[in-house]
Design a protein around this motif. Structure first.
Motif, short mmCIF file in Angstrom:
data_model
loop_
_atom_site.label_atom_id
_atom_site.label_comp_id
_atom_site.label_asym_id
_atom_site.label_seq_id
_atom_site.Cartn_x
_atom_site.Cartn_y
_atom_site.Cartn_z
N HIS A 1 -34.23 36.76 50.91
CA HIS A 1 -34.66 37.43 49.68
C HIS A 1 -33.46 37.85 48.85
O HIS A 1 -33.48 37.73 47.62
CB HIS A 1 -35.55 38.63 50.00
CG HIS A 1 -36.94 38.24 50.37
ND1 HIS A 1 -37.84 37.69 49.48
CD2 HIS A 1 -37.59 38.30 51.56
CE1 HIS A 1 -38.98 37.44 50.10
NE2 HIS A 1 -38.86 37.79 51.37
N HIS B 1 -32.03 34.73 47.13
CA HIS B 1 -32.87 34.17 46.07
C HIS B 1 -33.04 35.12 44.89
O HIS B 1 -33.17 34.67 43.76
CB HIS B 1 -34.21 33.73 46.64
CG HIS B 1 -34.10 32.48 47.44
ND1 HIS B 1 -33.65 32.46 48.74
CD2 HIS B 1 -34.33 31.19 47.12
CE1 HIS B 1 -33.63 31.23 49.18
NE2 HIS B 1 -34.03 30.43 48.23
N THR B 2 -33.06 36.41 45.12
CA THR B 2 -33.20 37.33 44.00
C THR B 2 -31.89 37.48 43.25
O THR B 2 -31.89 37.64 42.04
CB THR B 2 -33.70 38.72 44.44
OG1 THR B 2 -32.81 39.24 45.44
CG2 THR B 2 -35.11 38.65 44.97
N THR C 1 -31.55 34.59 40.73
CA THR C 1 -32.46 34.53 39.60
C THR C 1 -32.32 35.72 38.66
O THR C 1 -32.74 35.65 37.52
CB THR C 1 -33.93 34.47 40.08
OG1 THR C 1 -34.20 35.61 40.90
CG2 THR C 1 -34.16 33.20 40.88
N GLU C 2 -31.73 36.83 39.11
CA GLU C 2 -31.57 37.99 38.25
C GLU C 2 -30.27 37.88 37.47
O GLU C 2 -29.24 37.52 38.02
CB GLU C 2 -31.55 39.28 39.10
CG GLU C 2 -32.87 39.57 39.76
CD GLU C 2 -32.81 40.80 40.63
OE1 GLU C 2 -31.75 41.45 40.69
OE2 GLU C 2 -33.82 41.11 41.26
#
Length: 118
Positions: free
Chosen positions: A98, A101-102, A105-106
């Motif tokens: 997590h 992946h976060t 994308t942020e």
């Protein structure tokens, strides 16, 4: 109950397979009748016995059942280091996944959206 639970070994019985089929479920275990049909569960029960049952005695059946539940749900599934997960526990692997992946994308900085004219 505990003794019956630990001695139960017919995991891929024909009746169980029929019940799965009746409900449209594909079994995720090995096929019935070959040398691999119980390997996964035999390994699990062996580990549970060695790491919990043979090292502990309980005063009541409820204590034993609660200890086994806590082992399965709280230790075996979430904290046990897994070779297939790069020597991380499932919790650690999921957290790392997590985070990876976060962070991809942020955006680095948050710019407020324009409010428009009034």
């Amino acid at each position: 109950m505990l003794r019956r639970l630990l001695e139960l070994k017919n995991y891929t019985s024909f009746r169980f397979a029929e019940r799965l089929q009746d409900n449209g479920i594909l079994p995720s275990m090995g096929s019935v009748g070959d040398s691999y049909d119980n390997a996964l569960m035999e390994n699990f029960w062996s580990t549970l016995k060695i790491e919990l049952v043979y090292r502990t005695s309980w005063r009541t059946r409820d204590e034993a059942e609660n200890a086994i539940f806590a082992y399965i749900d709280g230790w075996y599934n979430t904290r046990r280091i897994q070779k297939e997960l790069d020597d991380l526990s499932p919790d650690e692997y999921e957290t790392a996944w997590h985070h990876q992946h976060t962070s991809q994308t942020e955006p680095d900085s948050v710019t407020p959206a324009p409010t428009g004219s009034r």
